[in-house]
Every structure is written in C-alpha cells, then in structure tokens.
Scaffold this motif. Structure first.
Motif, short mmCIF file in Angstrom:
data_model
loop_
_atom_site.label_atom_id
_atom_site.label_comp_id
_atom_site.label_asym_id
_atom_site.label_seq_id
_atom_site.Cartn_x
_atom_site.Cartn_y
_atom_site.Cartn_z
N GLU A 1 -3.96 -4.82 -1.33
CA GLU A 1 -3.17 -5.50 -2.38
C GLU A 1 -4.08 -6.01 -3.49
N LYS A 2 -5.18 -6.65 -3.10
CA LYS A 2 -6.12 -7.16 -4.10
C LYS A 2 -6.75 -6.02 -4.90
N ALA A 3 -7.09 -4.94 -4.21
CA ALA A 3 -7.69 -3.80 -4.89
C ALA A 3 -6.72 -3.20 -5.90
N VAL A 4 -5.45 -3.08 -5.51
CA VAL A 4 -4.46 -2.48 -6.41
C VAL A 4 -4.19 -3.40 -7.59
N GLU A 5 -4.24 -4.72 -7.36
CA GLU A 5 -4.08 -5.66 -8.48
C GLU A 5 -5.15 -5.38 -9.55
N LYS A 6 -6.36 -5.15 -9.11
CA LYS A 6 -7.45 -4.88 -10.06
C LYS A 6 -7.27 -3.51 -10.72
N ILE A 7 -6.78 -2.55 -9.96
CA ILE A 7 -6.58 -1.20 -10.51
C ILE A 7 -5.53 -1.22 -11.60
N LEU A 8 -4.43 -1.90 -11.37
CA LEU A 8 -3.38 -1.96 -12.39
C LEU A 8 -3.83 -2.79 -13.58
N GLU B 1 6.14 1.51 6.31
CA GLU B 1 5.45 0.23 6.10
C GLU B 1 4.91 0.15 4.68
N VAL B 2 5.26 -0.92 3.97
CA VAL B 2 4.74 -1.12 2.61
C VAL B 2 3.37 -1.77 2.73
N LEU B 3 2.35 -1.08 2.27
CA LEU B 3 0.98 -1.55 2.40
C LEU B 3 0.55 -2.40 1.22
N ALA B 4 1.10 -2.12 0.06
CA ALA B 4 0.79 -2.90 -1.15
C ALA B 4 1.94 -2.71 -2.13
N VAL C 1 -2.41 8.52 -17.85
CA VAL C 1 -2.39 7.08 -17.63
C VAL C 1 -2.13 6.72 -16.17
N ALA C 2 -1.05 7.24 -15.61
CA ALA C 2 -0.64 6.83 -14.26
C ALA C 2 -1.44 7.53 -13.16
N ALA C 3 -1.76 8.81 -13.34
CA ALA C 3 -2.45 9.57 -12.29
C ALA C 3 -3.80 8.96 -11.90
N PRO C 4 -4.65 8.56 -12.86
CA PRO C 4 -5.92 7.94 -12.46
C PRO C 4 -5.72 6.67 -11.63
N LEU C 5 -4.70 5.88 -11.95
CA LEU C 5 -4.45 4.65 -11.19
C LEU C 5 -4.01 4.98 -9.77
N ALA C 6 -3.20 6.05 -9.62
CA ALA C 6 -2.75 6.46 -8.29
C ALA C 6 -3.92 6.95 -7.44
N VAL C 7 -4.78 7.76 -8.03
CA VAL C 7 -5.93 8.30 -7.30
C VAL C 7 -6.89 7.16 -6.91
N GLN C 8 -7.11 6.22 -7.81
CA GLN C 8 -7.96 5.07 -7.48
C GLN C 8 -7.39 4.27 -6.32
N THR C 9 -6.07 4.17 -6.25
CA THR C 9 -5.43 3.46 -5.13
C THR C 9 -5.66 4.21 -3.82
N ILE C 10 -5.53 5.54 -3.85
CA ILE C 10 -5.81 6.34 -2.65
C ILE C 10 -7.25 6.13 -2.20
N GLU C 11 -8.17 6.16 -3.13
CA GLU C 11 -9.59 5.98 -2.81
C GLU C 11 -9.84 4.59 -2.23
N ALA C 12 -9.18 3.56 -2.79
CA ALA C 12 -9.35 2.20 -2.28
C ALA C 12 -8.83 2.11 -0.85
N TYR C 13 -7.71 2.78 -0.58
CA TYR C 13 -7.14 2.76 0.77
C TYR C 13 -8.12 3.40 1.76
N MET C 14 -8.67 4.55 1.40
CA MET C 14 -9.59 5.24 2.31
C MET C 14 -10.83 4.40 2.58
N LYS C 15 -11.29 3.67 1.59
CA LYS C 15 -12.47 2.82 1.76
C LYS C 15 -12.14 1.61 2.63
N ILE C 16 -10.99 0.99 2.37
CA ILE C 16 -10.62 -0.24 3.08
C ILE C 16 -10.30 0.04 4.55
#
Length: 609
Positions: A262-269, A285-288, A576-591
C-alpha cells in the motif's frame, strides 16, 4: 382562698346541657376528621407500599444508586502481516453528567463550558436534551481535547458542576493518510443518525464508523459498553463505587491489505489524480487500494478547525474513492468484445479482419487511434495495437445484446462484492432497453460500435475491470473482491464463466502480445512475464483518462493491477497508466520476498486542538 361556684338557674335547666352538647359535637367532628385523615394516609400508604411498593423502592434506589456508563475501546484493524492500520490512543474527552444538577441549573454551566472549549452552547444543549436531564449516562460534548484545555477545565471546575473530563481511547491511524479511503474514518453520531441507532444501544456523542471499513465492520469493531455502579448523595456527588463492569473492547479485524505494498503504491501514484487497485486474481483478496487525492483520517478523531476543513475542501474531492467511481473503461473493454466474439461463434480464434483509418457508421466517423489502420490482422495483433476499427467490426457483428451479456458475466453493471458497497458506483452496461428507458431514444449501430471499444454509455470502476482481468488470469472464474482476510466464503467463492479453454487461451495470448510487441512493449521485462491491456478514454472538453490493467506472472498469476489516471492526457494508457501498473507489479514481487514480521511504531500522545 375561696372559689366562686356557678349556680344553675332553676328557671333555665337547658343552659348546661346545650353547652355540653356543643363540646361533644366538636369532639366527635375532630375524631371523625382524624379518622378520615388516618384513613386517607393509610390508604395512601397501602397504595404506595403494597401496590406501588416495588416501583417506589426502585425510584428511591435510583436516587441513591447511579450507573456511570463507560465506552469500549474500538477494535483494531491490522494488515495481513499484523501491521496496525488503525488503533486507539489515550485522550481526554469532555462529558456532561445530566443528573448532577437540576434542569434549571444547567444553562449557566453550558454557557461557561461553551466559552472554554469552543463548542456552541446550542450544540451542547441539544446533546444534553437528546439524552435527557435525568439520564445517568455521560454525554460526550467534545473529543480529544488538548492537554492545555484539560488544565483550563480543571482550573474552572467549580464553575462547571456536572462537567467531567475523562480519559478515553480515541481512534488513531499510525500511517496518516495511507489507505485512507479503505479504512475510512470515525466520527460522532449526528442528530439524524441517533434515532435509527438508539435501539442498538448507541447514545448521543457516541463515535461510529462513518466510511470505509470503519463503517462496514462497525458491528465487529464497536465493542460493548461497561460502567460503574456508584452511590451518590443528594447533590449527585459519588460517595463510593459499588461495582463495575469493564467495557468489552471491539474485535480486532485482520484485513487483506498489505501495508508495505500500500505504501509503495501510494508513492507510485504520487500526485497523479486517480487510483490503483491490486488484488489476488485467484481469491479476490485486495492487496492495495490507493486513491488520490486523499485525507488524514486522524483529523476526525478530534475537533476539525474551520481552517483545516476549508483546506480539505479546496482539494479536488479528497473523500471520493476514485477506485470505486465509474468511468468509460475505454480499450480495456476489448477483452469483453473479444470474448463475446469468440463465445458466440461469430468469430474464430484465427479469423482476421481488415482495419481502416476509420469506420463510417450512420454518417459518423469512428477513428482508429493512429488514423491509418493496421492492415489485415487477427485478434492478438488487434489487442496488441488496440485497433478500434477491428473491434468495432467485431462488436457490430456480435450485437449489443451479446456484448451486454458478456459484460455482465464479467461483473460490469453490478456491485463487486466489496464490503464498502456504500461507496461503490456499479456503473452501466447499456443496451437497447436501457437506452429507451433512461435516454428515451432508440439504439443505433453507432452505439454498438462505441460500446465495443469501451466508449459511449458503458461505465465501469477499477475493481470491475480488475475482476474481468482476474477471470482471464485464473482460468475463467469470476471471483469476489474483499477486505476481510478471514472471510473464507469470499475466498472460496468462484463462479465459472464457462469460457471454452481454447477461447480463453486466445484471450490470454492476445493480452500477452500487448507486452510482446504492442502498446506496452517498451515495458516488457525478462524477469517478470506480464499480460494486460491499455485504454484511453475520452472526456471532452477535459484531457483524456488513462487506463491499464495487467496480471503477472503470465504463466502462474498471483496479482492483478488496474491503474486509472484521471484526465492525464499525455499519450493515454500506454504512456501514463502502464508504467504505474508495471511499477506496482515490480513492487509486489520485491515485497513478497521480504520478511513478514510486523513493524508497529509507538503510539504518540494526543495533541489535539
């Protein structure tokens, strides 16, 4: 010494008898009066003791014995790893004790209290009258006052009979505005809410959940009131405590949210107005869930100053959860169109169609976004390039009825199942009957074409788009999004859409081609295989909206992410939206590779206005 003796005249023998008769009558009358009085008193005593005895004993007892209610601590909210999302911290709260003084004595007290705490005298009076002047219950008139104000009220205590400053647990959100739209906020009952909730034991001044899961899980979080039974003197002063029942804290609720994600996605957006939702495609399950602009729910745990409230209103609707509002889904809807085309057997997985700069329908030109067309292509190329003229032809051949049918199967036009249903808009799946009823016009072929590319009257929210993407990712099952981690019913609920395996594989391949050589090719990763779809929705006269929905890993999906950038312009969904989505996927894999141990900061002291 001699005594004079009165002589009775022989000529008036009745003189003495008349005098004696008068005295006897007086005595008799007196005696009768006494007997009547005794009878009345006896009858009254008989009525009071035997007929009304129990009631009067209770009234007498109530004049001596009081029950001082104590509110419970609200249950805490945790993320899936045990991190605290909402808890309580100690604050001081101002109460009135109605029975402490007669009704006619309250107004001077209220006037003075209003001057000291900055709450209008009318507001305080209204709360007191709602509870009743003879109530033994404490009535909250101000929440989370500052330590300075505690001292001030203590210094003026002699001027404030019946006013109590009590320590109480107030709601605290340790992460500020993180997950604000999911958590919601708490606040005092309003005059309009109180009559509906009195039968459930709520009192004037009670704090309840107002939005988000605070509202949705109110019954679990609320807890049970306790109190002290005390003996009081004639002035309402407590003489001794006779017994007490500790308040029962509300239940803790563990949520599906991952605080780290959630915190990571806040920064991404960041400052981009819009929203991002990430969920497990296999169980809902809603993860963020992030919506911007947001707000700090801690503001509602105390008194909000006029300046703070004005500042909040100057933002662009910070209390609106944009993830749950509806917009034209644009080209993300082409997943529905492709499914409908294949499942109605109007098309085969290997069929190809010529594409054009535009399609002319009813005198209107429906342009492809490159204004040139893409030649003769099949479904994978059409999805990768997001060809409007290709999917427009598919939609016109399929027809609005089958498009609408498949949209509804995926979850469009209905509530998603999230617990915060009150904040969700379910959107629109238009068809001929809908247009006649709502707009009063017939359905045109151009409406079908617009619908097939996610424009026109079709409306959807981010969770619905995620449900569609999840169904493609998980093998063709509609799932129920949810926030409650222990909700086994929601986790296990899966409804097959009965898409043929061959057609489902074709849709999956088409979404993968978006990364292989399509609109998201620049974001393709050798480490994480992804499949998704971009979308650019028109919103004249404002800038276009940008969409992107994606799942990963492609071979064994664990996460679905949908991004919506409101009036972003600047190249649309792919830029605009695609880079934010991919960054979220990457954050999930890292977390997900990080330790799961919670890290909860200490609770600070209250510093309210």
């Amino acid at each position: 010494m001699t005594f004079t003796q009165r002589q009775i005249s022989p000529f008036n023998p009745t003189e003495n008898t008349r005098t004696m008769g008068k005295g006897m009558r007086a005595a008799v009358l007196f005696l009768l009066s006494v007997l009547v009085l005794i009878g009345i008193l006896g009858g009254r005593l008989f009525y009071l003791q035997l007929i009304e005895g129990d009631r009067n004993q209770q009234l007498a007892e109530n004049n001596r014995i009081r029950l001082i209610a104590k509110p419970p601590e609200r249950g805490r909210l945790f993320d899936r790893k045990g991190n605290i999302l909402a808890s309580s911290r100690l604050a001081h709260v101002v109460y009135l004790w109605p029975i402490a003084q007669p009704k006619d004595k309250w107004q001077p007290t209220i006037k003075r209290l209003a001057e000291l705490i900055g709450v209008s005298a009318q507001t305080i009076t209204d709360k007191l009258e709602q509870e009743g002047y003879n109530s033994p219950n404490l009535v909250r008139v101000s929440t989370a006052i500052s330590p300075k104000l505690v001292t001030v009220l203590s210094e003026h205590s002699l001027e404030l009979p019946g006013v109590k400053v009590e320590p109480e647990a107030v709601r605290y959100y340790p992460n500020g505005d993180v997950a604000a739209h999911v958590l919601g906020y708490t606040g005092e009952l309003t005059a309009e809410e109180l009559p509906k909730l009195r039968e459930k034991g709520y009192r004037p001044g009670d704090v309840i959940g107002k939005s988000g899961v605070e509202y949705a899980f109110e019954n679990q979080l609320r807890g049970e009131w306790g109190g002290q039974q005390v003996e009081v003197d004639a002035f309402g002063k407590v003489l001794r405590i006779l017994g007490q029942k500790p308040p029962k804290s509300g239940n803790a609720v563990k949520m599906t949210i991952d605080l780290d994600l959630e915190k990571a996605v806040e920064k991404i957006l960041g400052e981009q107005q819009g929203g991002i939702v990430a969920m497990n495609p296999n169980n809902g399950e809603v993860l963020a869930m992030v919506s911007h602009p947001a707000f700090d729910p801690n503001l509602f745990s105390g008194k909000i100053s006029e300046a703070t409230w004005k500042r909040l209103q100057e933002k662009d609707h910070p209390f609106v959860n944009r993830v749950l509002q509806v917009y034209p889904p644009a080209s993300t809807f082409k997943v529905v169109t492709m499914t409908a085309g294949l499942e109605t057997n109007k098309f085969g997985i290997n069929d190809v169609l010529p594409t054009y700069p535009y399609l002319d329908v009813g005198g209107f030109q429906f342009w492809d976004h490159n204004h040139a067309g893409f030649g003769t292509i099949g479904f994978s190329e059409a999805m990768a390039y997001s060809s409007n003229t290709f999917f427009g032809q598919v939609g016109m051949r399929v027809g609005e009825k089958d498009l609408a049918t498949w949209a509804r199967k995926y979850g469009y036009g209905e509530y998603s199942g999230l617990e915060i249903k009150e904040e969700e808009t379910k959107g629109t799946v238009p068809d001929e009957e809908w247009k006649k009823r709502v707009i009063g016009e017939p359905w045109y072929v151009g409406n079908t074409l617009n619908m097939s590319i996610g424009q026109g009257d079709v409306q959807a929210n981010l969770v619905q788009v995620s449900m569609m993407t999840a169904a493609i990712a998980n093998g063709g099952f509609k799932i129920r999004p949810h926030f409650l981690l222990e909700d086994s019913d929601a986790k296990e609920w899966r409804q097959s859409l009965n898409i043929s395996p061959t057609n489902l594989a074709a849709v999956q391949k088409a979404l993968r081609s978006v990364f292989d050589f399509g609109t998201a090719a620049a974001l393709n990763s050798s480490e994480i295989s992804m499949a998704g779809k971009s979308g650019t929705a028109q919103d004249p006269p404002r800038l276009n909206h940008a969409w992107f929905t994606v799942y990963a890993p492609y071979e064994n999906p664990e996460i679905v992410v949908t991004v919506f950038a409101e009036n972003a312009g600047g190249g649309g969904g792919s830029a605009v939206a695609a880079p934010l989505a991919v960054q979220t996927i990457e954050a999930y894999m890292k977390i997900k590779s990080m330790p799961n141990s919670p890290i909860n900061p200490p609770v600070p002291a209250v510093n309210s206005n």
